[in-house]
Design an enzyme around this catalytic site. Structure first.
Site, PDB file in Angstrom:
ATOM      1  N   HIS A 131       0.779  -1.239   0.000  1.00 25.15           N
ATOM      2  CA  HIS A 131       0.000   0.000   0.000  1.00 25.15           C
ATOM      3  C   HIS A 131       0.810   1.289   0.000  1.00 25.15           C
ATOM      4  CE1 HIS A 131      -0.086  -0.009   4.730  1.00 25.15           C
ATOM      5  NE2 HIS A 131       1.092  -0.366   4.239  1.00 25.15           N
ATOM      6  N   HIS A 132       2.139   1.203   0.035  1.00 23.98           N
ATOM      7  CA  HIS A 132       2.944   2.427   0.090  1.00 23.98           C
ATOM      8  C   HIS A 132       3.376   2.938  -1.284  1.00 23.98           C
ATOM      9  CE1 HIS A 132       3.148   2.390   4.386  1.00 23.98           C
ATOM     10  NE2 HIS A 132       3.821   1.263   4.448  1.00 23.98           N
ATOM     11  N   ALA A 133       3.361   2.084  -2.297  1.00 23.28           N
ATOM     12  CA  ALA A 133       3.835   2.514  -3.615  1.00 23.28           C
ATOM     13  C   ALA A 133       3.006   3.691  -4.125  1.00 23.28           C
ATOM     14  CB  ALA A 133       3.760   1.356  -4.607  1.00 23.28           C
ATOM     15  N   ASP A 173      -0.672   5.153   2.887  1.00 22.29           N
ATOM     16  CA  ASP A 173      -0.489   6.445   2.209  1.00 22.29           C
ATOM     17  C   ASP A 173      -0.633   6.372   0.705  1.00 22.29           C
ATOM     18  OD1 ASP A 173       1.879   4.929   2.143  1.00 22.29           O
ATOM     19  OD2 ASP A 173       3.180   6.693   2.180  1.00 22.29           O
TER      20      ASP A 173
END
Length: 390
Positions: A131-133, A173
């Site tokens: 989920h950070h990419a 994010d």
């Protein structure tokens, strides 16, 4: 709709490997797959390998120049462009990185398609949840954001309301950024406070762009939060927001790094509380999204003691064959763990804290309590924007 759940799995996803000293050891995926099989869950789900996400699908979230940078680094890891977050300590470049990252993304997109078209009751990709990419950069062990791609594919297929619930210890994010301006998507992230943990975002005041105010929800919990506080925060916010939004599909991310044994974070949540939230997400999907549920993995770096048990519970819940917490773990799997890791495997599917309990928000709150302060901050920031009472 098929009455069976779907498990998205291709053995090649274990090639998502940043090297022997990196905390994201792909053995966590292999051990989870082995435990799912040891409990006979293969007989309860359809195990399907989807195709890798193609470039047109990747471009639903990621910029073309970034995709080209990943492909270049995949061919020549030594020449990775750090301006794109590649070749860094968190995201070392490795041969075949584009291919395996696209494969993981393809499993999440395939899960979304199967659920949307009614081919599966629920679908799980525990290799996903990266989920950070960001649209133009790798970040936090994540190359392609499969969670955001699954949501984007649902929108492309015609979904008008998709809810994304992220209970990883780190702020979701990248998914928030992807849909910051899109009122069709409600993103909810329950995570450790940015004061003490990467990526230093996810404050309650982050509520979405003007066109989508109230579309981003962030619950920033203090370090040390345990089962009762974590579950209290979840239930004080998530069910009411989901009931108000009435999504057509629920996508949830179940990073196991909230656990008290996780080496990279500072919450103190047990396996039993993680299981309770998995059950809650399943129930919310049935109550408000016609049962359409896509469940993803995420972080989790206690790769023997925690991750396989947590995500096996997730698969079992999706399959409609919950594993009782006190259940003994099959000895054959425990032997496999020792043979692969030289670590002793846990003996039961519990941390000994079942049944978990928490105080309901409706019974009152303590303005001096740090967890209640975090919940209040989120309710006051978001609920009025959505026409709800804070």
């Amino acid at each position: 709709m098929s009455g069976r759940a779907r498990l998205m799995w291709d053995e090649a996803v274990t090639g998502y490997d940043f090297g022997p000293d990196h905390p994201m050891d792909p053995v966590r995926l292999a051990l989870t797959r082995g435990l799912v099989d040891a409990f006979g869950l293969d007989r309860e789900v359809d195990v399907v390998a989807a195709k890798p996400a193609g470039e047109s699908t990747l471009r639903l979230v990621h910029r073309e120049d970034y995709i080209e940078a990943v492909k270049a680094a995949s061919l020549d890891p030594g020449a990775a462009d750090q301006a794109y977050g590649l070749g860094t300590v968190d995201d070392p470049a490795f041969a075949g990185m584009h291919e395996v990252s696209a494969l993981i993304a393809g499993q999440s997109v395939g899960a979304a398609e199967a659920v949307w078209h009614g081919e599966a009751a629920h679908a799980v990709n525990f290799a996903g949840g990266l989920h950070h990419a960001m649209p133009g950069a790798a970040s936090g062990f994540c190359v392609y954001n499969d969670a955001a791609l699954a949501v984007a594919r649902l929108l492309e297929l015609g979904a008008e309301r998709v809810a994304y619930v992220d209970v990883d210890v780190h702020h979701g994010d990248g998914v928030q950024a992807a849909f910051w301006e899109d009122p069709r998507v409600l993103t909810i992230s329950l995570h450790e406070t940015p004061r003490t943990l990467f990526p230093q975002t996810g404050w309650p005041e982050e509520t979405g762009a003007d066109a989508a105010e109230g579309g981003a929800v962030n619950v920033a919990l203090p370090a040390g939060t345990g089962d009762a506080g974590w579950l209290r925060a979840f239930h004080a916010l998530v069910p009411e927001l989901i009931a108000d939004f009435q999504p057509q599909v629920l996508v949830s991310q179940h990073g196991a790094d909230t656990h008290f044994e996780d080496p990279l974070a500072h919450l103190a949540v047990s396996l039993d509380a993680q299981r309770a939230v998995q059950v809650a997400c399943h129930e919310l999907a049935h109550a408000h999204a016609d049962g359409k549920w896509v469940a993803l993995g995420g972080g989790g770096y206690a790769v023997v003691d925690v991750v396989p048990r947590s995500w096996t519970h997730l698969v079992a819940i999706a399959a409609g064959r919950e594993i009782a917490p006190e259940t003994l773990i099959p000895e054959g799997w425990r032997q496999q763990v020792y043979a692969r890791t030289r670590q002793l495997a846990p003996g039961r599917m519990t941390d000994g804290r079942w049944p978990v309990s928490w105080a309901e928000w409706e019974a009152g709150y303590d303005p001096a309590d740090r967890i209640d302060q975090a919940v209040l901050a989120t309710r006051r920031a978001v609920f009025p924007l959505r026409g709800l009472l804070a």
